[in-house]
Scaffold this motif. Structure first.
Motif, short mmCIF file in Angstrom:
data_model
loop_
_atom_site.label_atom_id
_atom_site.label_comp_id
_atom_site.label_asym_id
_atom_site.label_seq_id
_atom_site.Cartn_x
_atom_site.Cartn_y
_atom_site.Cartn_z
N HIS A 106 -36.38 -33.21 46.36
CA HIS A 106 -35.16 -32.45 46.63
C HIS A 106 -34.14 -32.67 45.52
O HIS A 106 -34.01 -33.76 44.98
CB HIS A 106 -34.57 -32.86 47.98
N GLY A 107 -33.40 -31.61 45.20
CA GLY A 107 -32.36 -31.68 44.17
C GLY A 107 -32.89 -31.56 42.75
O GLY A 107 -32.15 -31.75 41.79
N ARG A 108 -34.15 -31.21 42.63
CA ARG A 108 -34.77 -31.16 41.29
C ARG A 108 -34.16 -30.10 40.39
O ARG A 108 -34.11 -30.26 39.18
CB ARG A 108 -36.28 -30.93 41.42
N SER A 109 -33.64 -29.03 40.96
CA SER A 109 -33.14 -27.93 40.13
C SER A 109 -31.88 -28.31 39.35
O SER A 109 -31.59 -27.72 38.32
CB SER A 109 -32.86 -26.69 40.98
N THR A 110 -31.15 -29.31 39.84
CA THR A 110 -29.93 -29.73 39.14
C THR A 110 -30.13 -30.99 38.31
O THR A 110 -29.19 -31.46 37.67
CB THR A 110 -28.80 -29.98 40.15
N MET A 111 -31.34 -31.53 38.30
CA MET A 111 -31.61 -32.78 37.59
C MET A 111 -31.82 -32.55 36.10
O MET A 111 -32.36 -31.52 35.70
CB MET A 111 -32.86 -33.47 38.15
N ARG A 112 -31.38 -33.53 35.33
CA ARG A 112 -31.69 -33.56 33.90
C ARG A 112 -33.09 -34.13 33.73
O ARG A 112 -33.70 -34.65 34.67
CB ARG A 112 -30.67 -34.43 33.17
N LYS A 113 -33.59 -34.06 32.49
CA LYS A 113 -34.96 -34.50 32.23
C LYS A 113 -35.17 -35.96 32.65
O LYS A 113 -36.14 -36.27 33.35
CB LYS A 113 -35.31 -34.32 30.75
N GLN A 114 -34.28 -36.86 32.22
CA GLN A 114 -34.45 -38.27 32.54
C GLN A 114 -34.39 -38.51 34.04
O GLN A 114 -35.11 -39.35 34.58
CB GLN A 114 -33.41 -39.12 31.82
N GLU A 115 -33.56 -37.74 34.74
CA GLU A 115 -33.48 -37.87 36.19
C GLU A 115 -34.78 -37.41 36.85
O GLU A 115 -35.24 -38.02 37.82
CB GLU A 115 -32.30 -37.05 36.72
N LEU A 116 -35.38 -36.36 36.30
CA LEU A 116 -36.68 -35.91 36.81
C LEU A 116 -37.75 -36.98 36.60
O LEU A 116 -38.55 -37.26 37.50
CB LEU A 116 -37.12 -34.62 36.11
N VAL A 117 -37.75 -37.59 35.42
CA VAL A 117 -38.72 -38.67 35.13
C VAL A 117 -38.55 -39.79 36.14
O VAL A 117 -39.53 -40.27 36.73
CB VAL A 117 -38.54 -39.19 33.67
N ASN A 118 -37.32 -40.22 36.35
CA ASN A 118 -37.06 -41.32 37.30
C ASN A 118 -37.49 -40.94 38.71
O ASN A 118 -38.09 -41.74 39.43
CB ASN A 118 -35.58 -41.70 37.27
N ALA A 119 -37.17 -39.73 39.13
CA ALA A 119 -37.53 -39.28 40.48
C ALA A 119 -39.05 -39.22 40.64
O ALA A 119 -39.59 -39.61 41.69
CB ALA A 119 -36.92 -37.92 40.75
N LEU A 120 -39.75 -38.74 39.61
CA LEU A 120 -41.21 -38.68 39.70
C LEU A 120 -41.84 -40.07 39.72
O LEU A 120 -42.83 -40.31 40.41
CB LEU A 120 -41.77 -37.86 38.53
N ARG A 121 -41.24 -41.01 38.98
CA ARG A 121 -41.77 -42.39 39.01
C ARG A 121 -41.58 -43.01 40.38
O ARG A 121 -42.43 -43.72 40.88
CB ARG A 121 -41.09 -43.22 37.93
N LYS A 122 -40.42 -42.72 41.01
CA LYS A 122 -40.17 -43.25 42.35
C LYS A 122 -41.12 -42.63 43.38
O LYS A 122 -41.53 -43.27 44.33
CB LYS A 122 -38.73 -42.99 42.77
N ALA A 123 -41.45 -41.36 43.15
CA ALA A 123 -42.31 -40.65 44.09
C ALA A 123 -43.75 -41.15 44.05
O ALA A 123 -44.49 -40.96 45.02
CB ALA A 123 -42.28 -39.15 43.79
N ASN A 124 -44.15 -41.76 42.96
CA ASN A 124 -45.54 -42.26 42.85
C ASN A 124 -45.71 -43.55 43.50
O ASN A 124 -45.48 -44.33 44.05
CB ASN A 124 -45.97 -42.38 41.39
#
Length: 124
Positions: A106-124
């Motif tokens: 959730h909230g991926r559309s407003t995330m910057r690249k580094q925020e996406l990387v962090n969110a994907l790492r947390k999701a794994n």
């Protein structure tokens, strides 16, 4: 090689020193001082009187092969380790966005690249 002997210098080094010397002479430096500075500059830039080829250490064929093999193994290990830790960082934002979409972050559309990387790492 006696001090001041220029036999070990390549033609290119000699031309370079001559050019530098003339430049110093145009600036008003004495001929002796200009020559001294020119050769000091050539020595600093190229490591002294070097003849091309033959001045390096000789390695046996088996030693060269071992060095190449070790280097190749180290490079492979680095690539393998790097692909695990930097794989997300190396991807484009669009690729990261697609992964985030597939994981329903959730909230991926407003995330910057580094925020996406962090969110994907947390999701794994």
């Amino acid at each position: 090689m006696p001090q001041g002997d220029k036999d070990k210098y390549t033609d290119k080094q000699e031309r370079k020193a001559e050019h530098i010397e003339k430049s110093y002479e145009r600036k008003g430096v004495s001929k002796k001082e200009a020559e001294s500075r020119a050769w000091a500059t050539v020595n600093k830039q190229s490591g002294g009187g070097n003849r091309t080829g033959g001045s390096g250490q000789k390695k046996s064929a088996s030693s060269k092969e071992a060095s190449r093999s070790d280097s190749a193994k180290q490079a492979a290990a680095t690539r393998k380790a790097g692909s695990r830790s930097a794989s997300l960082q190396d991807q484009t934002k669009d690729q990261l966005m697609a992964k985030a979409r597939s994981k329903n972050i959730h909230g991926r559309s407003t995330m910057r690249k580094q925020e996406l990387v962090n969110a994907l790492r947390k999701a794994n």
